[in-house]
Every structure is written in structure tokens, then in C-alpha cells.
Design a protein around this motif. Sequence first.
Motif, PDB file in Angstrom:
ATOM      1  N   VAL A   1      36.481  45.983  43.617  1.00  0.00           N
ATOM      2  CA  VAL A   1      36.781  46.357  42.227  1.00  0.00           C
ATOM      3  C   VAL A   1      38.189  45.930  41.815  1.00  0.00           C
ATOM      4  N   GLY A   2      38.937  45.337  42.736  1.00  0.00           N
ATOM      5  CA  GLY A   2      40.261  44.873  42.341  1.00  0.00           C
ATOM      6  C   GLY A   2      41.088  44.332  43.489  1.00  0.00           C
ATOM      7  N   PHE A   3      41.990  43.417  43.129  1.00  0.00           N
ATOM      8  CA  PHE A   3      43.041  42.953  44.037  1.00  0.00           C
ATOM      9  C   PHE A   3      44.370  43.292  43.371  1.00  0.00           C
ATOM     10  N   HIS A   4      45.261  43.950  44.102  1.00  0.00           N
ATOM     11  CA  HIS A   4      46.529  44.386  43.522  1.00  0.00           C
ATOM     12  C   HIS A   4      47.672  44.106  44.496  1.00  0.00           C
ATOM     13  N   THR A   5      48.856  44.005  43.941  1.00  0.00           N
ATOM     14  CA  THR A   5      50.064  43.927  44.774  1.00  0.00           C
ATOM     15  C   THR A   5      51.176  44.715  44.104  1.00  0.00           C
ATOM     16  N   GLN A   6      51.969  45.397  44.912  1.00  0.00           N
ATOM     17  CA  GLN A   6      53.151  46.093  44.402  1.00  0.00           C
ATOM     18  C   GLN A   6      54.292  46.023  45.417  1.00  0.00           C
ATOM     19  N   GLU A   7      54.029  45.315  46.515  1.00  0.00           N
ATOM     20  CA  GLU A   7      55.062  45.035  47.510  1.00  0.00           C
ATOM     21  C   GLU A   7      55.037  43.549  47.814  1.00  0.00           C
TER      22      GLU A   7
ATOM     23  N   PHE B   1      42.953  38.260  39.189  1.00  0.00           N
ATOM     24  CA  PHE B   1      41.583  37.847  38.857  1.00  0.00           C
ATOM     25  C   PHE B   1      40.737  38.990  38.296  1.00  0.00           C
ATOM     26  N   THR B   2      41.300  39.704  37.343  1.00  0.00           N
ATOM     27  CA  THR B   2      40.608  40.870  36.775  1.00  0.00           C
ATOM     28  C   THR B   2      39.295  40.491  36.082  1.00  0.00           C
ATOM     29  N   ASP B   3      39.188  39.246  35.604  1.00  0.00           N
ATOM     30  CA  ASP B   3      37.973  38.828  34.886  1.00  0.00           C
ATOM     31  C   ASP B   3      36.763  38.698  35.805  1.00  0.00           C
ATOM     32  N   TYR B   4      36.991  38.658  37.112  1.00  0.00           N
ATOM     33  CA  TYR B   4      35.893  38.409  38.048  1.00  0.00           C
ATOM     34  C   TYR B   4      35.253  39.688  38.581  1.00  0.00           C
TER      35      TYR B   4
ATOM     36  N   THR C   1      31.649  36.469  48.292  1.00  0.00           N
ATOM     37  CA  THR C   1      31.147  37.395  47.272  1.00  0.00           C
ATOM     38  C   THR C   1      30.156  36.657  46.372  1.00  0.00           C
ATOM     39  N   GLU C   2      29.661  37.355  45.372  1.00  0.00           N
ATOM     40  CA  GLU C   2      28.659  36.760  44.477  1.00  0.00           C
ATOM     41  C   GLU C   2      29.199  35.553  43.718  1.00  0.00           C
ATOM     42  N   ARG C   3      30.488  35.597  43.355  1.00  0.00           N
ATOM     43  CA  ARG C   3      30.995  34.542  42.477  1.00  0.00           C
ATOM     44  C   ARG C   3      32.179  33.758  43.028  1.00  0.00           C
ATOM     45  N   LEU C   4      32.807  34.245  44.076  1.00  0.00           N
ATOM     46  CA  LEU C   4      33.936  33.483  44.620  1.00  0.00           C
ATOM     47  C   LEU C   4      34.128  33.788  46.101  1.00  0.00           C
ATOM     48  N   PHE C   5      35.018  33.014  46.718  1.00  0.00           N
ATOM     49  CA  PHE C   5      35.338  33.170  48.138  1.00  0.00           C
ATOM     50  C   PHE C   5      36.811  33.555  48.282  1.00  0.00           C
ATOM     51  N   ILE C   6      37.075  34.423  49.243  1.00  0.00           N
ATOM     52  CA  ILE C   6      38.458  34.810  49.559  1.00  0.00           C
ATOM     53  C   ILE C   6      38.736  34.387  50.996  1.00  0.00           C
ATOM     54  N   TYR C   7      39.801  33.615  51.197  1.00  0.00           N
ATOM     55  CA  TYR C   7      40.167  33.132  52.529  1.00  0.00           C
ATOM     56  C   TYR C   7      41.535  33.700  52.923  1.00  0.00           C
ATOM     57  N   PHE C   8      41.592  34.296  54.104  1.00  0.00           N
ATOM     58  CA  PHE C   8      42.864  34.765  54.667  1.00  0.00           C
ATOM     59  C   PHE C   8      43.248  33.796  55.775  1.00  0.00           C
TER      60      PHE C   8
END
Length: 540
Positions: free
Chosen positions: A25-31, A76-79, A100-107
Motif C-alpha cells: 500500500v506504499g513505499f515511504h522514506t523519512q531517514e 510511486f503513489t499512483d501505482y 507485483t501485478e504492475r511493476l517489479f521491485i529489485y533490491f
Amino acid sequence: MHLNYLFLTRISEEMQSLLTGKTIVGFHTQEKNKLLMSIEEAGEPLFFEFSTDPSFIYLTQRKSFRKASRNYKDFFTDYFPLKILDVRIARGDRVIKITTERLFIYFLVRGRFTNIFFTTTDRLLGTFKDLKEERAVRVFADINSYIFQKAKETVLSPAKDAYTSADELKSEFPFFSKDLIEFSPYLASSDQKIGRDSIEKTIADFLHSDFSIIETNDKVHRILPENWKTDGTLLHSGLSALEAVSILIKFHFSNETQSDLRQTIIAYLERELSRTEKSLKAVEERLTSGSKADVYRKTGSLLLGNYHLMTKGMKEIDLFDEQGNKCTVNLNPIYSPKENINDYFERARDEESAFEKNKELVANYRIKKEKIVELLTESESLTDHSKLELLAKKLNIKMEKKPSGNNAPDVKFREYLIDEKYRLYVGKDSINNDVLTLHFAKKEDLWFHARSVPGSHVVLRVDGDYKEIPKSVIKTAAAVAAFYSKAKTAGLSPVAFTQKKYVVKRKGYEPGKVALLKESVIIVRPEIPANCKPINDNLI
């Protein structure tokens, strides 16, 4: 070990089990260098944290997350929402892929180039850490060439029955690092050849066993498969890979805090030791040179005997001493003959008092030096954080963050040493004056300012009773206050001085403006006297 390919393979397996079918439901950063992935969970929310900080890279599960009021950013809030379909790891490389259904996340674990990529099948959407477009495109092309597999599909079968050396083994399996070979019970004892069975057992332990955390003899915390016995202290056992990383993070930041506190204490003590040694040396040199009290007293008596030859306004007078030798005596032109005579007798009393005081100071400085050396030894050997905190409290050390940003006041002042003993601080501008007077100065310190003209606030540090400060030192401090004012070019200038506790700032006063509840006035020549030496580089 938590970044070894085998361990990351196990991490990907646990993520596959935990995340498949759930929704991002979200990706966030604050550090800085930390990205948080929020997962929708029927019960409690689920969070995964990616750290790309080169000094401590990790991927772990978090139980909670509190949104900060500042420095918070969404990606990427639109996704969103995004349903997770799969989690895999690149064959033979430290790249974890979340599909995921619409994109890929690579670490991608790449040392200082560690990053997180967001892509579609054929397009790079962005990266967590800024990356030049040319390099980002090149890495994206590399990612598309990788073969990704589930952890349980990992087949790492040695091509040979035996390897003659660790280097030969690493040429086929680069992730068999020096640490892994050192701690593996199957490999560490291999004096000659490394057999297939030893290699397969090492791999199997990472992929299938629980993990433990040990503290080695050199105080390093490590994650190891549970059945690996090694020198050191066992702290935790029976852990999943994600649980082990979570605990390792706590140890890391606890050690970092402890290390910071120890270094702060040591730095403080080393500064105090340096100051004490300098003060001790200066006082010892003054004692060695002897007291000038007799010289001042004889000069006062000589002037008293020639009182009839003196007039106000004289800068010097030529006289003959008891032996008939001609001598020149310096006078203060603003003083009357009587005041000049009294000034020399007063100097004699001050010198006599200061000389006796210096004898006490030598003993006190030597005791203080011994105590500081003892505390340095103690702080270097302490391993208990609570004891370090008690020591910091005992030394009155506050672990506070320094002001930052363009609006933070400059907390450095011009600093002088009078008679190699008394510290004098001078403000550099209006805001700096406020910091010096309102936050830095102690209530018993003496505060100076040129009267009726703009100028710097000047503070003379008082460690005991201000009445014991020699009058000559007060005159020197006042001369410096006049020098750092609009009266700098005047022949003589009146300077107000008082204890800092009588200096107040009333509501509505602009920066640098204060009021005095009580004051004395002294008239001096604006200058930096010869007995006043700069002791820092902040004199601009």
C-alpha cells in the motif's frame, strides 16, 4: 554474514512465504538511505525496511512504523495498491526481486552502490537513490539478463569432488567468503582439500537450519547457522533469517550509540587533560620566575618618596633607586599621583595573593591531571552502556545534537587567555553575543561592554569568587571589550562590567541588546594588551 548470498537466499524464501498474495500500500522514506514498504495485513500491518546505507546494509521485517512530521516522502503513489505475486533471488547474485501485478521491485546489494530499482517489464521507472541516467540504464539492462529463482529451486552442486584451496572454491562459488570459510565447521578445519560433502553441508545449513547470534571475542555480533559452534558468547538461537537480522540491527545501533558515547567521553577527557596540562605548565613557569610583589612594592615606595615630582598626565617618570641607579617608572596618565602610587601597591598585593594562589593551583592541577588519566583509562575499558552513561553524567556531558542549518547561531567565540590563566570570550555579532551571554556565560562570570556604543559582549570566566580576580585582569578584559566596539579608535573608553547574573534581556529586545541591573565602570585604552593571548582561530 547477513549479506552473504546464501543468507539472502534464505531471506528471499521467508519473504516469499510471508508476502505472496498480500498487497503493498506504499513505499515511504523519512531517514536517509532507508526505504519502508508497507503491506496490507488482515490483522496487524506489516512493514519491510530496506537499508542502502553503505555502512550498514540490510533487509528486514518491522513490526511498527510511525510517520514523522518532517522529511517524509512517498514513492510511486499512483501505482498502489499492488498485489505481490512472487519473491525470488537472482541465480548466483545478491539481487532480490519482488514481482507485483504492475511493476517489479529489485533490491541490489552492491556495497556503496546498493540501491532499489522500480521497473516494468521493459521500462525503468526510477531508483530509490539518485543515479545517473546512463548508469541506471546499464544496471537495468544487467537486471534483465539475470535468471531469478525461488530459494527452494536453488541448486548449488559443486562441479568437483574436492578443491585444493579456498581460492579455487571461490572461483566457482564467489559467495564462499573468508568469514564463511572461517566459521563453517565443515570448512575451517580443512587443512588441505575441501570436499564436496563439506561444501554441500555448509550450503544446506544456510538454506534449511535456524540461526543464532553470537558475540565473538572481539565484540563483533554475527549471524550463523544454529549448529555452527564457535568461540564467543551465544546470545540468541532458534531464529528465522528475518528475526536474526532484526536482532542484529538492535545490536548494531546499540553498539553504535555506545561507541559514540565512549568517543564523546574520551574526546572530552582528552580536551580537559590538554587544558589542565597547559594550565599546570603555565602556573609552574610563573612560580619558577618568582613573585613580582617586591618589585611592585619597591616601585610604589619609590614613587611615594618622590610624590612631589609627579603630576597627573605623566606617562613615565625618571627616578633614582636606593642604590642610586637611574630607573624609568611607567605611569597611567589618567591617574593622579596618589592613584598611580596606590596602583603599584595594589599590584604588589595582587601579585602576592596570586603567587600564593598559584602554589595551590599547582597541587590542584596535578591532582586533576591524575584523576583525568584515571577516568580515561576507565572509559576505554568500560563495556556496559549504563556505566558509560553514569560516567557521562558524572562529567556533566550532554549528548545533544549540534544546531544545524543556515539559521543555527554560530556557537564559536573569539577566545583569549589573560596572564596564561584567565579565559576571556568575545562575541562576534549580535546573535553570537546573545548566545555568549544568555546560554554560554555562567551567572558568576564577569560581563563587559563598552558604554554607550555598539560592541561585542565580553565574558571573563570565573571559576571561584570573582572578588579574587586581580584588578589588572579586569582592566585587561575591559580593554578588550573597548577594542571590540565602536570606541576602538578612541584614546580612552568607559567600559561597564558586572556579574552575568545582573545582565537581562527584556521582551522585545533585538538580538544583542540587554539591560544591566547593576554595573561598575572602568576607563581603559581600547587595545589587546600584551598579557592577553588568542587561543583559538575564531578571531575574525
